[in-house]
Design an enzyme around this catalytic site. Structure first.
Site, PDB file in Angstrom:
ATOM      1  N   HIS A   1       3.936   7.420   3.283  1.00 19.73           N
ATOM      2  CA  HIS A   1       4.882   6.303   3.244  1.00 19.73           C
ATOM      3  C   HIS A   1       4.484   5.303   2.171  1.00 19.73           C
ATOM      4  O   HIS A   1       3.383   5.360   1.641  1.00 19.73           O
ATOM      5  CB  HIS A   1       4.970   5.599   4.608  1.00 19.73           C
ATOM      6  CG  HIS A   1       3.721   4.883   5.015  1.00 19.73           C
ATOM      7  ND1 HIS A   1       2.685   5.496   5.702  1.00 19.73           N
ATOM      8  CD2 HIS A   1       3.322   3.593   4.845  1.00 19.73           C
ATOM      9  CE1 HIS A   1       1.718   4.622   5.922  1.00 19.73           C
ATOM     10  NE2 HIS A   1       2.083   3.450   5.406  1.00 19.73           N
ATOM     11  N   HIS A   4       0.819  -1.206   0.000  1.00 24.35           N
ATOM     12  CA  HIS A   4       0.000   0.000   0.000  1.00 24.35           C
ATOM     13  C   HIS A   4       0.853   1.255   0.000  1.00 24.35           C
ATOM     14  O   HIS A   4       2.045   1.208   0.256  1.00 24.35           O
ATOM     15  CB  HIS A   4      -0.979   0.022   1.179  1.00 24.35           C
ATOM     16  CG  HIS A   4      -0.354   0.130   2.531  1.00 24.35           C
ATOM     17  ND1 HIS A   4      -0.074  -0.977   3.307  1.00 24.35           N
ATOM     18  CD2 HIS A   4       0.051   1.196   3.256  1.00 24.35           C
ATOM     19  CE1 HIS A   4       0.469  -0.583   4.452  1.00 24.35           C
ATOM     20  NE2 HIS A   4       0.563   0.732   4.447  1.00 24.35           N
ATOM     21  N   GLU A  22       7.598   1.508   5.087  1.00 23.60           N
ATOM     22  CA  GLU A  22       7.058   0.513   6.013  1.00 23.60           C
ATOM     23  C   GLU A  22       7.360  -0.871   5.460  1.00 23.60           C
ATOM     24  O   GLU A  22       7.193  -1.113   4.257  1.00 23.60           O
ATOM     25  CB  GLU A  22       5.549   0.694   6.164  1.00 23.60           C
ATOM     26  CG  GLU A  22       4.892  -0.309   7.086  1.00 23.60           C
ATOM     27  CD  GLU A  22       3.382  -0.115   7.205  1.00 23.60           C
ATOM     28  OE1 GLU A  22       2.743  -0.943   7.873  1.00 23.60           O
ATOM     29  OE2 GLU A  22       2.829   0.850   6.617  1.00 23.60           O
TER      30      GLU A  22
END
Length: 149
Positions: A87, A8, A136
């Site tokens: 992010h 994502h 991440e």
């Protein structure tokens, strides 16, 4: 260590409701998951699935809204009042192996591993070690492990 798929893109927003309208009305998203609070991280989260014709589980947009002024996202929104990309998140098979690998590369990990919005272990890498991008790393969800929607 083998990097997995892009899971994502995190987008900080002052309003999840307004962002949902943007992604459905302007961008054509057809699946929006139910927003939920992650009080331990100080945010409200909502996943939006990117449109796909093939049936493939595409990349998601993770909308992130601060729960209050103490949220880590609140500081980002002070600098970027309209919101924006916060992010990117990549999957890995084993979070501990990935942590050790990134540490071995001299990359700084921001805080201890914790459970993320998908219900799997995550950690973040410092943007200065990742070409300016907060990154991440997320353990690939196992069968049956997912966030509630």
């Amino acid at each position: 260590m083998k990097l997995g798929r892009l899971n994502h893109i995190g987008v900080a927003t002052p309003s999840i409701a307004e962002s949902i309208a943007h992604f459905t009305d302007t961008m054509g998203a057809t699946k929006v998951h139910k927003p939920f609070d992650m009080e331990e991280q100080g945010v409200k989260v909502c996943f939006v699935d990117t449109p796909t014709d093939s049936g493939y589980n595409g990349t998601q947009i993770e909308l992130i809204e601060p729960l209050d002024d103490n949220s880590p996202i609140a500081g980002f929104l002070v600098k970027n009042p309209l919101g924006g990309q916060h992010h990117i998140c990549f999957e890995v098979e084993d979070i501990e192996d990935a942590r050790k690998w990134f540490e071995g590369q001299g990359k700084r990990i921001l805080g201890p591993p914790r459970i993320g919005a998908h219900g799997t272990p995550i950690f973040f890498l410092h943007p200065k070690d990742m070409m300016g991008q907060l990154t991440e790393i997320m353990e690939t969800p196992k069968e049956g492990a997912h966030w509630s929607n």
